[in-house]
Design an enzyme around this catalytic site. Structure first.
Site, mmCIF file in Angstrom:
data_model
loop_
_atom_site.group_PDB
_atom_site.id
_atom_site.type_symbol
_atom_site.label_atom_id
_atom_site.label_comp_id
_atom_site.label_asym_id
_atom_site.label_seq_id
_atom_site.Cartn_x
_atom_site.Cartn_y
_atom_site.Cartn_z
ATOM 1 C CB CYS A 118 -0.987 -0.050 1.149
ATOM 2 S SG CYS A 118 -2.440 0.970 0.836
ATOM 3 N NE ARG A 130 -9.039 5.564 2.816
ATOM 4 C CZ ARG A 130 -7.809 6.018 2.591
ATOM 5 N NH1 ARG A 130 -7.616 7.112 1.877
ATOM 6 N NH2 ARG A 130 -6.763 5.400 3.088
ATOM 7 C CG HIS A 167 -3.390 -3.423 4.217
ATOM 8 N ND1 HIS A 167 -2.195 -2.918 4.649
ATOM 9 C CD2 HIS A 167 -3.996 -2.418 3.529
ATOM 10 C CE1 HIS A 167 -2.084 -1.650 4.246
ATOM 11 N NE2 HIS A 167 -3.152 -1.327 3.564
HETATM 12 N N1 GLN Z 1 -1.962 6.904 2.113
HETATM 13 C C1 GLN Z 1 -2.111 6.012 1.004
HETATM 14 C C2 GLN Z 1 -3.467 6.122 0.323
HETATM 15 O O1 GLN Z 1 -4.453 6.424 0.941
HETATM 16 C C3 GLN Z 1 -1.836 4.586 1.449
HETATM 17 C C4 GLN Z 1 -2.860 4.055 2.410
HETATM 18 C C5 GLN Z 1 -2.454 2.755 3.078
HETATM 19 O O2 GLN Z 1 -1.287 2.438 3.168
HETATM 20 N N2 GLN Z 1 -3.404 1.986 3.593
HETATM 21 O O3 GLN Z 1 -3.549 5.871 -0.868
#
Ligand code: GLN
Length: 271
Positions: free
Chosen positions: A128, A161, A225
Site C-alpha cells: 500500500c 477511497r 493488507h
Molecule cells: N496513504 C495512502 C493512500 O491512501 C496509502 C494508504 C495505506 O497504506 N493503507 O492511498
C-alpha cells in the site's frame, strides 16, 4: 567484539524497539550471534511510520516459514530516525496514512540504503503506502511527493477511497494461487512498461480496478493488507525462494491459512 553497527541483542526479547539503534531478534530459534552471515536477514522498514492493518505480520510470517525450513532468521526493525542496513536479504514496507507515508519517502530517499540494497539484489516486498512510495511519485494530503523510483509506476488519487476485500489472479509467470487481501487506500497506481502487474483484479480496486500491485526482478508491491503474507503463504515462499536462490522449498502444513483463503475467496465470490 563485533564491528557490526547493527548488532544489539543476544536475547531475542531484550531490546525494545524504542531503544538505541536498529535492533535484531531471532524469535524462533537460538539468538543469532552478532556478525553471523548465515542467517536470513529480514528488515522491517520504519515500524513507527508504516505499519497499518497488521502489516508487521508479514515479517513474522516470513520469519516463521523460514525457520520451519531450518533457516536461522534475523528480524531487524529499523525506525525512521535510524540508518537502514544495506546488506539484508529481504526488506519489508507496510501501509501508512498520507503524512507518515510522505515522511517515510523523504527519509528513505535521504538514507539511500534501500537503493543500495536493491542494487545488490535484495528482495523488497511493499504494501500500500510502501508500494506507492517505490514508484516515481504519489499524492499525499493533496501534494505530489517524490518516490524512490525503484519501480516504474506512479500514483495519483482516485474518485473514491478503495476499501474492502481485494482478490486477483496473479501473473502466471510467478506460479502462485489467487491473491486475497484487504485494501484501504485513496491512491490509484499507474504502471510504466518496466513494471508488470502482480495480478488481474477479480474483486476490489487494486491499482485501478483492472490490475493490482506490481513486480520487477525481486521487487514486489501490492495493495493487499491482511497481513498479505498470512493470507498468501505461497507469496511468502516466493519471497523466500528469491532471497535464498532456491527453486523449491519443503512444503509446510498450511491447513489454517488454506481455510482462511477458502473462506475469504468464497466470501468475495458471494459478494
Ligand atoms: N496513504 C495512502 C493512500 O491512501 C496509502 C494508504 C495505506 O497504506 N493503507 O492511498
Amino acid at each position: 567484539m563485533s564491528t557490526d553497527p547493527y548488532s544489539m541483542a543476544q536475547d531475542p526479547y531484550s531490546v525494545s524497539p524504542h531503544g538505541e539503534g536498529p535492533y535484531r531478534t531471532s524469535p524462533y530459534g537460538e539468538p543469532v550471534p552478532a556478525g553471523t552471515t548465515s542467517a536470513l536477514r529480514i528488515v522491517w522498514i520504519y515500524p513507527d511510520l508504516l505499519s497499518t492493518y497488521g502489516d508487521r505480520g508479514n515479517m513474522l510470517i516470513l520469519g516463521r516459514r523460514a525457520q520451519q525450513r531450518g533457516m536461522p532468521v534475523e528480524l531487524i526493525e529499523v525506525r525512521s530516525d535510524q540508518p537502514l542496513p544495506t546488506t539484508a536479504d529481504i526488506y519489508l514496507l507496510g501501509g501508512g496514512e498520507d503524512g507518515p507515508q510522505a515522511l517515510a519517502a523523504q527519509r528513505l530517499i535521504a538514507d539511500g540504503g534501500l537503493h543500495r540494497a536493491v542494487a545488490q539484489g535484495s528482495v523488497v516486498f511493499a504494501v500500500c503506502a510502501g508500494y506507492q512510495l517505490l514508484g516515481s511519485s504519489f499524492v499525499a494530503k493533496g501534494t505530489t511527493c517524490a518516490g524512490l523510483q525503484l519501480l516504474d509506476l506512479h500514483s495519483d488519487r482516485g474518485p473514491s477511497r478503495a476499501v474492502g476485500e481485494l482478490a486477483g489472479e496473479i501473473d502466471p509467470r510467478l506460479g502462485l494461487p489467487p491473491l486475497t487481501g484487504f485494501e484501504n487506500h485513496g491512491g490509484r497506481t499507474h504502471l510504466g512498461p518496466d513494471a508488470a502487474p502482480l495480478a488481474r483484479v477479480t474483486t476490489g480496486i487494486g491499482n485501478d480496478g483492472a490490475t493490482e500491485g506490481a513486480w520487477r526482478g525481486k521487487l514486489l508491491g501490492t495493495y493487499s493488507h491482511g497481513p498479505a503474507l498470512a493470507r498468501n503463504p505461497a507469496l511468502a515462499d516466493l519471497l523466500l525462494r528469491w532471497a535464498t536462490g532456491t527453486s523449491a522449498l519443503p512444503p509446510l502444513d498450511d491447513t489454517w491459512s488454506d481455510r482462511l483463503r477458502a473462506e475469504r475467496l468464497a466470501a468475495t465470490r458471494a459478494a
